[in-house]
Every structure is written in structure tokens, then in C-alpha cells.
Design a protein around this motif. Structure first.
Motif, mmCIF file in Angstrom:
data_model
loop_
_atom_site.group_PDB
_atom_site.id
_atom_site.type_symbol
_atom_site.label_atom_id
_atom_site.label_comp_id
_atom_site.label_asym_id
_atom_site.label_seq_id
_atom_site.Cartn_x
_atom_site.Cartn_y
_atom_site.Cartn_z
ATOM 1 N N GLN A 1 0.862 -1.174 0.000
ATOM 2 C CA GLN A 1 0.000 0.000 0.000
ATOM 3 C C GLN A 1 0.901 1.227 0.000
ATOM 4 O OE1 GLN A 1 -2.986 -0.359 3.031
ATOM 5 N NE2 GLN A 1 -3.628 1.755 2.841
ATOM 6 N N THR A 2 0.521 2.248 -0.728
ATOM 7 C CA THR A 2 1.308 3.477 -0.780
ATOM 8 C C THR A 2 1.115 4.274 0.496
ATOM 9 O OG1 THR A 2 1.052 3.547 -3.172
ATOM 10 C CG2 THR A 2 1.706 5.587 -2.102
ATOM 11 N N ILE A 3 2.214 4.734 1.050
ATOM 12 C CA ILE A 3 2.148 5.509 2.290
ATOM 13 C C ILE A 3 1.779 6.960 1.957
ATOM 14 C CG2 ILE A 3 4.628 5.975 2.289
ATOM 15 C CD1 ILE A 3 4.486 5.778 5.367
ATOM 16 N N PRO A 4 0.783 7.511 2.638
ATOM 17 C CA PRO A 4 0.382 8.896 2.385
ATOM 18 C C PRO A 4 1.484 9.898 2.767
ATOM 19 C CG PRO A 4 -1.347 7.696 3.540
ATOM 20 C CD PRO A 4 -0.124 6.835 3.566
ATOM 21 N N VAL A 5 1.491 11.004 2.084
ATOM 22 C CA VAL A 5 2.508 12.033 2.294
ATOM 23 C C VAL A 5 2.513 12.534 3.739
ATOM 24 C CG1 VAL A 5 3.222 14.368 1.640
ATOM 25 C CG2 VAL A 5 2.513 12.752 -0.114
ATOM 26 N N ASN A 6 1.350 12.672 4.354
ATOM 27 C CA ASN A 6 1.338 13.183 5.729
ATOM 28 C C ASN A 6 2.065 12.238 6.686
ATOM 29 O OD1 ASN A 6 -0.966 11.457 5.303
ATOM 30 N ND2 ASN A 6 -1.806 12.175 7.246
ATOM 31 N N TYR A 7 2.022 10.934 6.433
ATOM 32 C CA TYR A 7 2.767 9.987 7.266
ATOM 33 C C TYR A 7 4.261 10.050 6.956
ATOM 34 C CZ TYR A 7 -1.732 7.990 8.599
ATOM 35 O OH TYR A 7 -2.997 7.805 9.080
ATOM 36 N N LEU A 8 4.615 10.267 5.701
ATOM 37 C CA LEU A 8 6.026 10.443 5.360
ATOM 38 C C LEU A 8 6.611 11.656 6.075
ATOM 39 C CD1 LEU A 8 6.157 9.680 1.538
ATOM 40 C CD2 LEU A 8 7.271 8.397 3.365
#
Length: 73
Positions: free
Chosen positions: A44-51
Motif C-alpha cells: 500500500q502506498t504511504i500517504p505524504v502526511n505519514y512520510l
């Protein structure tokens, strides 16, 4: 079902370098452990806010975490 291209190896490596568990990161991000595991494996692609949150926690750039940058600044 084809898995997403794995591009978050560095997130796992950085987490391990900081001696943190997947559960600790999931708790930090307020996620279920299985959701975080899917991010780390590329399912699953990690959302930018979590990055953003992870880059602050690990004290590295988002580019470093996603392997756009080779070295820690």
C-alpha cells in the motif's frame, strides 16, 4: 493481485537503525499495525502526511525516506 512496487525499503531500514518496532511506529502514526506493515512492504502506498511525520521522527528528509536522495543531510 500484483503488489505495488516496493520503494520504502529505506523506511524499514531507518526504523530498524533507530531500534523501533513496527508497532511503535504504528502507534506513533495512530494506525493499525497491519496498515503500517503494508506501507513498509509496499503493498500500500504511504500517504505524504505519514512520510512527513516519519521524516521528523527519524530526523531525515522525505526524499531520503523515499530513496530520492542517497545520504542523510
Amino acid at each position: 493481485m500484483k503488489k505495488a512496487t516496493y520503494k520504502y525499503q529505506r523506511i524499514r531500514d531507518t526504523r530498524e537503525d533507530k531500534d523501533l518496532t513496527q508497532q511503535e511506529i504504528a502507534d506513533f502514526l495512530n494506525l493499525y499495525l497491519n496498515t503500517y506493515r503494508r506501507y513498509e512492504t509496499g503493498e500500500q502506498t504511504i500517504p505524504v502526511n505519514y512520510l512527513k511525520k516519519l521524516s521528523k521522527l527519524f530526523k531525515v528528509s522525505m526524499d531520503y525516506l523515499t530513496e530520492f536522495e542517497e545520504e542523510i543531510r
